[in-house]
Design an enzyme around this catalytic site. Structure first.
Site, PDB file in Angstrom:
ATOM      1  N   GLN A   1       3.411  -0.721  -4.520  1.00 15.69           N
ATOM      2  CA  GLN A   1       3.283  -2.119  -4.117  1.00 15.69           C
ATOM      3  C   GLN A   1       1.819  -2.448  -3.932  1.00 15.69           C
ATOM      4  OE1 GLN A   1       3.153  -3.710  -0.530  1.00 15.69           O
ATOM      5  NE2 GLN A   1       1.890  -1.981   0.014  1.00 15.69           N
ATOM      6  N   CYS A   2       1.515  -3.724  -3.918  1.00 16.08           N
ATOM      7  CA  CYS A   2       0.134  -4.170  -3.680  1.00 16.08           C
ATOM      8  C   CYS A   2       0.226  -5.531  -3.013  1.00 16.08           C
ATOM      9  CB  CYS A   2      -0.653  -4.208  -4.998  1.00 16.08           C
ATOM     10  SG  CYS A   2       0.041  -5.322  -6.224  1.00 16.08           S
ATOM     11  N   GLY A   3      -0.675  -6.413  -3.293  1.00 17.28           N
ATOM     12  CA  GLY A   3      -0.635  -7.729  -2.676  1.00 17.28           C
ATOM     13  C   GLY A   3       0.465  -8.621  -3.226  1.00 17.28           C
TER      14      GLY A   3
END
Length: 69
Positions: A25-27
């Site tokens: 996951q990231c932003g």
């Protein structure tokens, strides 16, 4: 461009015990896809993407979020 497959494999295996138990996951979910593609190139298939990533998680006030406050 990605690093050579063997180099990617060495770097990812030093960080994660099992691709199948990994969720990236990231932003917003876009940048995390690069890690998943790199893992596939490295011969480490099976990781998942939390597509909503941080932007979806933090939008729900019922979800836990750590703060300095």
């Amino acid at each position: 461009r990605f690093k050579p497959a063997a180099e990617l494999r060495a770097e990812f295996t030093a960080l994660i015990p099992s691709p199948q138990a990994t969720i990236s996951q990231c932003g917003s979910g876009v940048t995390a896809c690069h890690n998943l593609l790199a893992m596939e190139i490295a011969g480490l298939p099976g990781a998942a993407l939390y597509a909503g990533s941080w932007s979806e998680w933090c939008a729900d006030p019922r979800r836990p979020v750590a703060t300095d406050a």
